[in-house]
Design a protein around this motif. Structure first.
Motif, PDB file in Angstrom:
ATOM      1  N   LYS A 233      69.258  85.958  20.670  1.00 18.99           N
ATOM      2  CA  LYS A 233      68.182  86.847  21.084  1.00 18.99           C
ATOM      3  C   LYS A 233      67.913  86.642  22.570  1.00 18.99           C
ATOM      4  O   LYS A 233      68.269  85.618  23.156  1.00 18.99           O
ATOM      5  CB  LYS A 233      66.918  86.587  20.277  1.00 18.99           C
ATOM      6  N   SER A 234      67.273  87.641  23.170  1.00 16.52           N
ATOM      7  CA  SER A 234      66.941  87.579  24.583  1.00 16.52           C
ATOM      8  C   SER A 234      65.591  86.886  24.769  1.00 16.52           C
ATOM      9  O   SER A 234      64.650  87.115  24.007  1.00 16.52           O
ATOM     10  CB  SER A 234      66.884  88.993  25.160  1.00 16.52           C
ATOM     11  N   LEU A 235      65.510  86.031  25.791  1.00 17.86           N
ATOM     12  CA  LEU A 235      64.289  85.295  26.085  1.00 17.86           C
ATOM     13  C   LEU A 235      63.668  85.821  27.377  1.00 17.86           C
ATOM     14  O   LEU A 235      64.370  86.216  28.306  1.00 17.86           O
ATOM     15  CB  LEU A 235      64.590  83.804  26.222  1.00 17.86           C
ATOM     16  N   ALA A 236      62.347  85.785  27.442  1.00 14.00           N
ATOM     17  CA  ALA A 236      61.639  86.341  28.592  1.00 14.00           C
ATOM     18  C   ALA A 236      61.624  85.393  29.783  1.00 14.00           C
ATOM     19  O   ALA A 236      61.413  85.825  30.915  1.00 14.00           O
ATOM     20  CB  ALA A 236      60.212  86.706  28.193  1.00 14.00           C
ATOM     21  N   TYR A 237      61.848  84.117  29.547  1.00 13.20           N
ATOM     22  CA  TYR A 237      61.755  83.130  30.631  1.00 13.20           C
ATOM     23  C   TYR A 237      62.792  82.032  30.409  1.00 13.20           C
ATOM     24  O   TYR A 237      63.409  81.935  29.341  1.00 13.20           O
ATOM     25  CB  TYR A 237      60.349  82.523  30.681  1.00 13.20           C
ATOM     26  N   MET A 238      62.954  81.187  31.438  1.00 10.89           N
ATOM     27  CA  MET A 238      63.930  80.107  31.356  1.00 10.89           C
ATOM     28  C   MET A 238      63.249  78.802  30.967  1.00 10.89           C
ATOM     29  O   MET A 238      62.158  78.487  31.455  1.00 10.89           O
ATOM     30  CB  MET A 238      64.657  79.918  32.688  1.00 10.89           C
ATOM     31  N   THR A 239      63.929  78.035  30.103  1.00  6.54           N
ATOM     32  CA  THR A 239      63.513  76.687  29.743  1.00  6.54           C
ATOM     33  C   THR A 239      64.595  75.716  30.174  1.00  6.54           C
ATOM     34  O   THR A 239      65.779  75.947  29.905  1.00  6.54           O
ATOM     35  CB  THR A 239      63.292  76.557  28.227  1.00  6.54           C
ATOM     36  N   GLU A 240      64.212  74.652  30.863  1.00  7.01           N
ATOM     37  CA  GLU A 240      65.165  73.629  31.267  1.00  7.01           C
ATOM     38  C   GLU A 240      64.924  72.354  30.472  1.00  7.01           C
ATOM     39  O   GLU A 240      63.792  71.877  30.386  1.00  7.01           O
ATOM     40  CB  GLU A 240      65.055  73.329  32.766  1.00  7.01           C
ATOM     41  N   GLU A 241      65.991  71.823  29.907  1.00  7.76           N
ATOM     42  CA  GLU A 241      65.925  70.595  29.129  1.00  7.76           C
ATOM     43  C   GLU A 241      66.888  69.584  29.735  1.00  7.76           C
ATOM     44  O   GLU A 241      68.098  69.831  29.824  1.00  7.76           O
ATOM     45  CB  GLU A 241      66.289  70.880  27.667  1.00  7.76           C
TER      46      GLU A 241
END
Length: 315
Positions: free
Chosen positions: A284-292
């Motif tokens: 699915k498409s995400l609205a924002y970026m998450t960095e792990e």
């Protein structure tokens, strides 16, 4: 799936290929990589299946214990027995493709060292590996065959897949092979695989479970690895015979496209070998970026339906 140690008993290649490989290595693999012409095939025969790499212990432990990866991918830490050896891998599995990570010291001999890696490209239709074999022979290369078995824990070996390589016991840090899953493996209920979608279906989607549907990761769309020149020269003929379009890079490496996954192999010294980057497409498409941050690596997820996992250069 690690299979390279079982091939130590294979010792024969034709004299013609030995001469060709030696010349390619002496020239920094330039002889093997010079021809960038479109493969003469009307159908892709080999596809990116999976890659493995040995990462530093900090990163391997962080991967193994990451709560985020359990949500991101169909993630599994599994011990497998096959081909006379046992190994523990950390797996991220998608619809058709997957990644396997080891820690320094997990494996025997040179395979225990940081940066050791390998890649399997596989067929989707039964019999296509034989066609790839004939194409290699047309390049004056005699492929080295091997049949891998699997033990599900009861001591009974089940035929798993057939492989071919373009070398015998000559790799420095990177082990490439072509493979074809076997009907006997799919027929064994312990494999928990899917029914065939068409006659002769031995494809990746049939082999992998559908648990990816409940996670973010759908598949691997690109992978980049550092590979010593000698090992790179043994991979290129497999890619061309399988229908990939191979283009040379200024640094002596190659980019192979075809079948939905972009493969970039940079020509590097042994101390710089190993996994550099993996790109994913998401469910699915995400609205924002998450960095792990995971050990000495960074997984950036989103925005959109993509993620990028980068691994720090060796210190």
């Amino acid at each position: 799936m690690l299979i390279n140690r079982t091939l130590r008993t294979i010792t024969v290649l034709t004299a013609a290929f030995t001469v060709a490989l030696t010349g390619a290595v002496a020239g920094g693999a330039s002889a093997a990589l010079a021809d960038d012409t479109q493969p003469k095939t009307d159908r892709q025969l080999l596809f990116y299946n999976h890659a493995y790499s040995v990462v530093d212990k900090e990163t391997a432990d962080a991967v193994e214990n990451s709560e985020y990866l359990k949500k991101f991918a169909n993630f599994e830490v599994r011990t497998t027995t096959g081909g006379g050896m046992t190994w523990k891998g950390r797996y991220l599995k998608g619809r058709e493709t997957y990644l396997e990570l080891f820690s320094v010291g997990d494996l025997p001999g040179q395979d225990a060292e940081f940066g050791s890696a390998g890649m399997g490209v596989s067929t989707e239709r039964a019999g296509d590996l034989a066609t790839v074999t004939e194409r290699l022979k047309a390049q004056k290369i005699t492929p080295v065959p091997y049949r891998q078995t699997r033990d599900f824990g009861d001591g009974v070996k089940v035929p798993w897949f057939d492989t071919i390589r373009t070398f015998s016991d000559q790799y420095e840090a990177f082990d490439p092979w072509a493979m074809e899953y076997l009907p006997e493996y799919f027929a064994d209920p312990r494999s928990k695989t899917e029914p065939e979608s068409f006659p002769g279906d031995v494809g990746r989607e049939r082999y992998l479970p559908d648990d990816y549907r409940d996670r973010l990761m759908r598949d691997i769309t690109a992978i980049r690895m550092g590979v010593p020149a000698r090992d790179l020269a043994t991979m290129v003929p497999l890619l061309r015979a399988g229908g990939f379009t191979v283009q040379s890079l200024a640094n002596g490496g190659v980019v192979a496209t075809g079948g939905g996954t972009r493969i970039q192999l940079d020509s590097v010294p042994r101390e710089q070998a190993g996994l550099k980057q993996v790109d994913f497409v998401l469910n699915k498409s995400l609205a924002y970026m998450t960095e792990e941050r995971i050990g000495r690596s960074t997984l950036s997820v989103g925005p959109g339906a993509r993620a990028v996992w980068t691994f720090d250069a060796p210190q």
